[in-house]
Design a protein around this motif. Structure first.
Motif, PDB file in Angstrom:
ATOM      1  N   ALA A 120      36.695  45.005  38.504  1.00 21.06           N
ATOM      2  CA  ALA A 120      35.325  44.982  38.581  1.00 21.06           C
ATOM      3  C   ALA A 120      34.664  43.844  39.069  1.00 21.06           C
ATOM      4  N   ILE A 121      33.731  43.841  40.106  1.00 18.46           N
ATOM      5  CA  ILE A 121      32.708  42.671  40.651  1.00 18.46           C
ATOM      6  C   ILE A 121      31.504  42.992  39.493  1.00 18.46           C
ATOM      7  N   VAL A 122      31.168  41.503  38.963  1.00 20.39           N
ATOM      8  CA  VAL A 122      29.855  41.387  38.372  1.00 20.39           C
ATOM      9  C   VAL A 122      29.029  40.569  38.967  1.00 20.39           C
ATOM     10  N   THR A 123      28.129  40.860  39.781  1.00 20.57           N
ATOM     11  CA  THR A 123      27.183  39.663  40.425  1.00 20.57           C
ATOM     12  C   THR A 123      26.203  39.083  39.164  1.00 20.57           C
ATOM     13  N   GLY A 124      25.815  37.831  39.414  1.00 24.35           N
ATOM     14  CA  GLY A 124      25.219  37.242  38.248  1.00 24.35           C
ATOM     15  C   GLY A 124      26.077  36.812  37.244  1.00 24.35           C
ATOM     16  N   VAL A 153      33.667  39.967  48.478  1.00 26.05           N
ATOM     17  CA  VAL A 153      34.612  41.301  48.470  1.00 26.05           C
ATOM     18  C   VAL A 153      36.055  41.062  49.002  1.00 26.05           C
ATOM     19  N   THR A 154      36.026  40.253  50.140  1.00 27.68           N
ATOM     20  CA  THR A 154      37.417  40.078  50.555  1.00 27.68           C
ATOM     21  C   THR A 154      38.415  39.125  49.567  1.00 27.68           C
ATOM     22  N   ARG A 155      37.630  38.367  49.134  1.00 29.08           N
ATOM     23  CA  ARG A 155      38.308  37.644  47.972  1.00 29.08           C
ATOM     24  C   ARG A 155      39.090  38.426  46.627  1.00 29.08           C
ATOM     25  N   VAL A 209      38.905  47.547  44.370  1.00 29.40           N
ATOM     26  CA  VAL A 209      37.605  47.151  43.710  1.00 29.40           C
ATOM     27  C   VAL A 209      36.923  48.656  43.190  1.00 29.40           C
ATOM     28  N   ASP A 210      36.914  48.744  41.638  1.00 29.20           N
ATOM     29  CA  ASP A 210      36.620  50.227  41.330  1.00 29.20           C
ATOM     30  C   ASP A 210      35.236  49.945  40.717  1.00 29.20           C
ATOM     31  N   GLU A 231      37.941  45.190  27.727  1.00 29.23           N
ATOM     32  CA  GLU A 231      38.395  46.687  27.663  1.00 29.23           C
ATOM     33  C   GLU A 231      39.339  46.559  29.009  1.00 29.23           C
ATOM     34  N   GLY A 232      40.108  45.684  29.561  1.00 33.03           N
ATOM     35  CA  GLY A 232      41.155  45.836  30.412  1.00 33.03           C
ATOM     36  C   GLY A 232      40.900  45.641  31.719  1.00 33.03           C
ATOM     37  N   ALA A 233      39.763  45.494  32.265  1.00 33.09           N
ATOM     38  CA  ALA A 233      39.573  45.411  33.689  1.00 33.09           C
ATOM     39  C   ALA A 233      39.844  43.949  34.062  1.00 33.09           C
ATOM     40  N   ARG A 234      40.055  43.621  35.334  1.00 33.07           N
ATOM     41  CA  ARG A 234      40.289  42.455  35.985  1.00 33.07           C
ATOM     42  C   ARG A 234      38.998  42.165  36.691  1.00 33.07           C
ATOM     43  N   VAL A 235      38.393  41.008  36.338  1.00 37.40           N
ATOM     44  CA  VAL A 235      36.826  40.962  36.728  1.00 37.40           C
ATOM     45  C   VAL A 235      36.585  39.782  37.655  1.00 37.40           C
ATOM     46  N   VAL A 236      35.789  39.762  38.538  1.00 35.90           N
ATOM     47  CA  VAL A 236      35.392  38.817  39.375  1.00 35.90           C
ATOM     48  C   VAL A 236      33.949  38.526  39.048  1.00 35.90           C
ATOM     49  N   ALA A 237      33.676  37.423  38.503  1.00 34.64           N
ATOM     50  CA  ALA A 237      32.382  37.071  37.976  1.00 34.64           C
ATOM     51  C   ALA A 237      31.935  36.007  39.156  1.00 34.64           C
TER      52      ALA A 237
END
Ligand code: NAD
Length: 249
Positions: free
Chosen positions: A8-12, A73-75, A83-84, A28-34
């Protein structure tokens, strides 16, 4: 765990609703990009998740800039391979009256609040379409549904609602879902300058709410989790008010 094997990507993601959302999705198990304009805050969110045993990456981004969004997104792809989930949450609320707001402030609101949803969505959609799976959750506002808010911010949020509905219709055939949440007043740092001027403002606003209080970041994060997860597998194009009943009044 509702989001195992998801990225998951979360902006802000460095503050308020974005941070609470990043933390809950990770729990909940997601790998997250903050991702946040403020790198230190993004890192703080990611470090907090890592300390809890989750997996996260803090990334600096200005969501109103195409090149920066593409790099984000590339990172994400380089680090996690997919990215899901995209949570378009970053925003500002500047200026108020249409008679006094200057053109640059108007443009900044529209760019950070609305154009960002276009830029971030267009950057992840090809990957979601290819993998025939994706969930986009946009954070709008009850201000996007009424004439009671700051004009540039509210108009941009109304645009976010419509853009979500268009994405839902267009990309449903690829099993990509798009939903939008309209929060009411949520106690986050976005209120800090107004609280400094008027320390009782949130207590007064609470009286407007049928449920008798303003919201917490977690109230919104839980709705994001639902819409991002397979529990909402047949829900797309929904406009979900998370507002303590405000819009029912
Ligand atoms: P917040 O100010 O606590 O967090 C917003 C984050 O977005 C900050 O960390 C900020 O650095 C980041 N950001 C700002 N501009 C950015 C940019 N150009 N690029 C990347 N990041 C940027 O605010 P919040 O209350 O948590 O708001 C989150 C979302 O919820 C926003 O979309 C907001 O409009 C919406 N919302 C909030 C409320 C509320 O009362 N708090 C109500 C309705 C909707």
């Amino acid at each position: 765990m509702k989001l195992e094997n998801r990225v998951a990507i979360v902006t802000g993601g460095g503050s308020g609703i974005g941070r609470a959302t990043a933390e809950l999705l990770a729990a909940e198990g997601a790998r997250v990009v903050a991702a946040d304009l403020h790198e230190a805050r993004a890192r703080e969110t990611a470090d907090g998740i890592t300390a809890q045993g989750g997996t996260a990456l803090g990334v600096q981004v200005d969501v109103s800039q195409a090149a920066a969004v593409d790099l984000m997104v590339t990172r994400a792809l380089d680090t996690f391979g997919q990215v899901d989930i995209l949570v378009n949450n970053a925003a500002i609320a500047e200026g108020d009256d249409i008679l006094t707001i200057d053109e640059a402030t108007w443009d900044r609101n529209l760019n950070v609040v609305l154009k960002s949803v276009y830029l971030c969505s267009r950057a992840v959609l090809p990957h979601m379409i290819r993998q025939r799976q994706g969930a986009i959750v946009n954070i709008a506002s009850v201000n996007g549904l009424t004439g009671l808010g700051e004009e540039a911010y509210s108009a941009a949020k109304a645009g976010v609602i419509n853009l979500t509905q268009n994405m839902a219709v267009k990309y449903g055939q690829h099993n990509v879902r798009a939903n939008v949440i309209c929060p009411g007043t949520i106690h986050t740092p976005i209120w800090q300058s107004r609280l400094d001027r008027d320390p009782q403002i949130l207590e007064r606003l609470a009286a407007w709410y049928p449920l008798g209080r303003v919201g917490r970041p977690e109230d919104v994060a839980k709705a994001v989790l639902f819409l991002a997860s397979d529990d909402a597998a047949w829900i797309t194009g929904a406009v979900l008010n998370v507002d303590g009943g405000l819009m029912a009044g």
